[in-house]
Design an enzyme around this catalytic site. Structure first.
Site, PDB file in Angstrom:
ATOM      1  N   ASP A 271       6.351  -9.712   4.006  1.00 42.34           N
ATOM      2  CA  ASP A 271       6.162  -8.885   5.204  1.00 42.34           C
ATOM      3  C   ASP A 271       4.684  -8.902   5.623  1.00 42.34           C
ATOM      4  O   ASP A 271       3.816  -8.479   4.849  1.00 42.34           O
ATOM      5  CB  ASP A 271       6.628  -7.461   4.850  1.00 42.34           C
ATOM      6  CG  ASP A 271       6.785  -6.577   6.074  1.00 42.34           C
ATOM      7  OD1 ASP A 271       6.453  -7.017   7.179  1.00 42.34           O
ATOM      8  OD2 ASP A 271       7.239  -5.428   5.890  1.00 42.34           O
ATOM      9  N   GLU A 309       7.682 -11.384   9.943  1.00 40.86           N
ATOM     10  CA  GLU A 309       6.458 -11.288  10.746  1.00 40.86           C
ATOM     11  C   GLU A 309       6.837 -10.926  12.175  1.00 40.86           C
ATOM     12  O   GLU A 309       6.147 -11.233  13.106  1.00 40.86           O
ATOM     13  CB  GLU A 309       5.552 -12.523  10.612  1.00 40.86           C
ATOM     14  CG  GLU A 309       6.223 -13.866  10.722  1.00 40.86           C
ATOM     15  CD  GLU A 309       6.448 -14.295  12.166  1.00 40.86           C
ATOM     16  OE1 GLU A 309       7.473 -13.871  12.748  1.00 40.86           O
ATOM     17  OE2 GLU A 309       5.625 -15.077  12.689  1.00 40.86           O
ATOM     18  N   ASP A 332      11.133  -3.287  13.704  1.00 44.36           N
ATOM     19  CA  ASP A 332      12.088  -2.592  12.840  1.00 44.36           C
ATOM     20  C   ASP A 332      13.236  -1.953  13.614  1.00 44.36           C
ATOM     21  O   ASP A 332      13.031  -1.316  14.648  1.00 44.36           O
ATOM     22  CB  ASP A 332      11.373  -1.490  12.057  1.00 44.36           C
ATOM     23  CG  ASP A 332      10.415  -2.064  11.035  1.00 44.36           C
ATOM     24  OD1 ASP A 332      10.169  -3.295  11.061  1.00 44.36           O
ATOM     25  OD2 ASP A 332       9.901  -1.287  10.210  1.00 44.36           O
TER      26      ASP A 332
END
Ligand code: GLA
Length: 505
Positions: A271, A309, A332
């Protein structure tokens, strides 16, 4: 009230003015006395030349952050900081001289992300300033990795983040593994048990990363998970800090990959997080993901690599080249219809990049977390299946309603997602708030999703010929029953719901 300019004041007083130390902005190198943990300010170096004022602020999260849009305002330097993400909320940051003009210190005030700060820094000696240099983590030369055939169909499993955030521990992960087995979800295909952010502790003297106190023995946990026919996933960042502020892999990529392999890890979510300050061009993002891909290959253990990413720099076009098996296409997901629909319908990546061993990942599932209706969760799962998206559960599988379990276990829907042709479904037809999606399957049949994005039930009439299809048999995948085959059909699709079919020629 009017402020008198020093020169004007000198004129008025009829005296020669020697500028007091406070009148000029503070040039030099300063070491912070304290800082909010995020972003962990360490040092500020500021000066000026013919081109004006400039400087950097060094932080534990982001390394050296260049000052941007710098100006002076009286005795203050006013600027913004660039951490690689132009959307980061930030106020003007003000650096102002304070205190005893001889010794002197500076005060820095402002806001970056969620951190509001009002902190002081004292003058640093050259040695003390040097000791705060942020180490460089060299990037490898550009290479294209050999295909890593570790995900012939979209990965299925569970992850801790959506439901637990970083409130996750060894005991819960074991219970989740048990629940996946007992509920039949493992046998339905959900085999990865992924620990997301929040497991990381500190590095030991050799630099090897230790789990935190909530995970006393990762190897034992992996053994426990493996003994149940499941696989264990873990999470890190190429930056110094993970998104939740835990230790990242910056400067330790090879070592961390080896640690995961030693523990028996099978899946790594990588991440970007604070790495966005270091890697904010297409080339550097590629290079840092390549570094981890190569590090995983070097361990000789089969570890699925999940790139996170947020879909930057057209990641689907090169995700496989850095050893990636899936790549996030968006920011998200949240447990509400608007967020899920925005991601699932409107930002589903570029179809020609998805396929066996490399999948567009519109983020983990929210099914069962309570923020959407049953119809909306059906849409969520149906969309992900039509997209050939990874199905990573995000709910507490220890305590699901039977309705949630039935939804997640539906074999005919899972079969659409896991179809070995690995095609990404796309909208074939739009009619007001109704979208009809099709996905061609390996056996020559076609999955059809009739989605109603509107706020009231819809009655679309569908003609198969319109979709170029000539079915001999039609399955309704929610009811798990056959639908009469005629030239077409009128469907009732609830608000935010979906009718999901398989048309067999
Ligand atoms: C980012 C990712 C999320 C999750 C969190 C953890 O926001 O996109 O999926 O992993 O970090 O901090």
């Amino acid at each position: 009230m009017k402020t008198w300019k020093p020169a004007l004041l000198a004129l008025i007083l009829g005296t020669a003015l020697t500028a007091p130390a406070h009148a000029a902005p503070p040039a030099g190198g300063w070491i912070f006395d304290s800082s909010p943990d995020m972003p962990g300010f360490r040092r500020v170096v500021v000066g000026h030349d013919a081109s004006g004022w400039h400087g950097t602020v060094t932080s534990a999260w982001y390394g050296d952050l260049p000052m941007q849009s710098v100006r002076t305002d009286g005795d203050s330097v006013v600027f913004q900081l660039f951490n690689g993400n132009k959307n980061v909320p930030m106020s003007d940051i003000v650096l102002k001289p304070e205190g005893d003009p001889k010794g002197g210190y500076v005060r820095m005030t402002g806001r970056l992300w969620d951190s509001t700060f009002d902190i002081t820094a004292h003058k640093g000696t050259p040695e003390a300033l040097k000791a705060l240099d942020f180490p460089a983590d060299p990037l490898p030369p550009h290479r294209v990795l050999a295909p890593r055939n570790l995900a012939p169909t979209p990965p299925m499993g569970w992850s801790s983040w959506n439901r637990f955030a970083d409130a996750i521990d060894d005991r819960s992960v074991r219970q989740i593994a048990d629940a996946l087995v007992a509920s039949g979800l493992r046998d339905a295909g959900y085999v990865y048990v992924n620990i997301d952010d929040g497991w990381q502790g500190k590095r030991d003297a050799t630099g090897r990363l230790q789990p935190n106190a909530k995970f006393p023995d990762m190897k034992a946990l992996a053994d426990y998970v493996h003994a149940r026919g499941l696989k264990l996933g873990i999470y890190t960042s190429p930056g110094p800090k993970s998104c939740a502020g835990y230790e990242g892999s910056y400067g330790h990529i090879r070592q961390d990959a080896q640690t995961y392999a030693d523990w028996g890890i099978d899946y790594l979510k990588y991440d970007l997080c604070s790495g966005e300050a270091f890697y904010h061009t297409a080339e550097t993002v590629y290079a840092t993901y390549q570094a981890m891909g190569e590090a995983l290959v070097a361990t000789k253990r089969d570890i699925v690599l999940s790139l996170c990413e947020y879909g930057r720099f057209d990641v689907g076009a090169w995700g496989r080249d850095v050893g990636g098996n899936l790549w996030r296409t968006t920011g998200d997901i949240e447990d509400n219809y608007a967020s899920m629909a925005r991601i699932g319908f409107d930002k589903n990546g570029t179809p020609n990049h998805t396929g066996p061993n490399g999948w567009n990942d519109p983020d983990m599932l929210e099914v069962g977390n309570g923020g959407m209706t049953h119809d909306e969760y059906q849409t969520h799962l149906a969309l992900w299946a039509m997209l050939s998206a990874p199905l990573i559960l995000g709910n507490d599988v220890r305590s699901m309603t039977p309705e949630t379990l039935d939804l997640l276990k539906n074999p005919e829907v899972i079969a659409i997602d896991q179809d070995k042709a690995g095609v990404q479904g796309l909208p074939a037809k739009k009619d007001g708030s109704v979208e009809i999606w099709t996905k061609h399957l390996a056996d020559g049949s076609t999955a059809v999703g009739i989605f109603n994005r509107g706020e009231a039930a819809a009655n679309p009439a569908i003609t198969w010929a319109d979709l170029g299809l000539k079915p001999a048999k039609i399955r309704d995948l929610w009811n798990r029953s056959d639908v009469a085959v005629d030239n077409g059909h009128a469907f009732v699709v609830p608000k935010h719901g979906v009718v999901l079919l398989r048309l067999i020629p």
